[in-house]
Design an enzyme around this catalytic site. Structure first.
Site, short mmCIF file in Angstrom:
data_model
loop_
_atom_site.label_atom_id
_atom_site.label_comp_id
_atom_site.label_asym_id
_atom_site.label_seq_id
_atom_site.Cartn_x
_atom_site.Cartn_y
_atom_site.Cartn_z
CB SER A 142 -0.89 0.01 1.25
OG SER A 142 -1.54 1.25 1.41
CE1 TYR A 155 -3.85 -1.74 5.47
CE2 TYR A 155 -3.21 0.48 4.83
CZ TYR A 155 -3.57 -0.81 4.48
OH TYR A 155 -3.65 -1.17 3.15
#
Length: 247
Positions: A142, A155
């Site tokens: 990501s 995250y």
């Protein structure tokens, strides 16, 4: 002919979002796809869609946080189609929260899926790839593994982890054994992820962030590009995000 033709390809987190779009895209390129996730109804529907289009697909309900289940997934793929040529490590959770909220349950869920799940899937397919000195592992990371945004500390940590293990794999099993290793790092993608954020403030931030999101098919195209390469070429990192995303 595509380099993916007849490639036995395992896609985790395949029941929706990027995983589902990727499964369809790779099947369209000729891969024999094995779909893994926990939602059997969605897996069954997706396999039907792929096979009705004349492509090859099957599924196994799998929880990658369970090491034995991940190993059984690889064994199922091999029994069904042959040795696993490609692993798309995609199963993941993105749950926003502020540190002050100490959303430990969300932290644990992300650690179990985004860290242990990736390691379990790699461990399940790597021995056979090393023995054959061929194969391709693609880890979904990501842009949160490059930049840390508000409410995304844990995250982002899991995605920095993915970046680290991918680079280590590239150097250790890629250079030494000829196994291709890739990573795709999406930005904000419209996968319904914002609705899964349990923390109220985190959900508000996620909903705002999602306004400029791009569709998962854009990421699936990037995955196909990285995987559809000859054995002597590795696309190590593809970063793909909305044009209006500033980070």
């Amino acid at each position: 002919m595509s380099n993916l033709t007849n490639a036995v390809t395992v896609v985790t987190g395949a029941s929706s979002g990027i995983g589902a779009a990727t499964a369809k895209r790779l099947a369209a390129s000729g891969a024999k796809v094995v779909l893994a996730a926990r939602n059997e109804d969605k897996l069954r529907a997706l396999v039907s869609e792929i096979t009705e289009a004349g492509r090859t697909a099957t599924y196994r309900v799998t929880d990658v946080t369970d090491r034995a289940d991940a190993k059984a997934l690889a064994a199922f793929a091999e029994k069904t189609y042959g040795s696993v040529d490609v692993l798309v490590n995609n199963a993941g959770l993105m749950l926003f929260s502020a540190w002050k909220d100490t959303a430990v349950d969300d932290w644990d869920r992300m650690i179990d899926t985004n860290l242990r799940g990736y390691l379990h899937a790699i461990a399940a397919v790597l021995p056979s790839m090393l023995e054959r000195r061929s194969g391709h592992i693609l880890n979904m990371s990501s842009v949160a593994g490059i930049n840390v945004g508000e409410g995304a500390g844990v995250y982002s940590a899991t995605k920095f982890f993915v970046r680290a293990i991918t680079e280590s794999l590239r150097k250790e099993v890629g250079v030494a054994n000829g196994i291709q290793v890739s990573m795709v790092s999406p930005g904000v993608i419209d996968t319904g992820w914002a609705d899964k954020v349990s923390d109220a403030e985190g959900r508000k931030a996620a909903t705002e962030l999602n306004k400029d999101a791009i569709p998962p098919e854009a990421v699936a195209d990037a995955v196909a590009y990285a995987l559809d390469q000859p054995a002597n070429v590795s696309v190590n990192d593809v970063v793909i995000h909305p044009t209006k995303q500033g980070w």
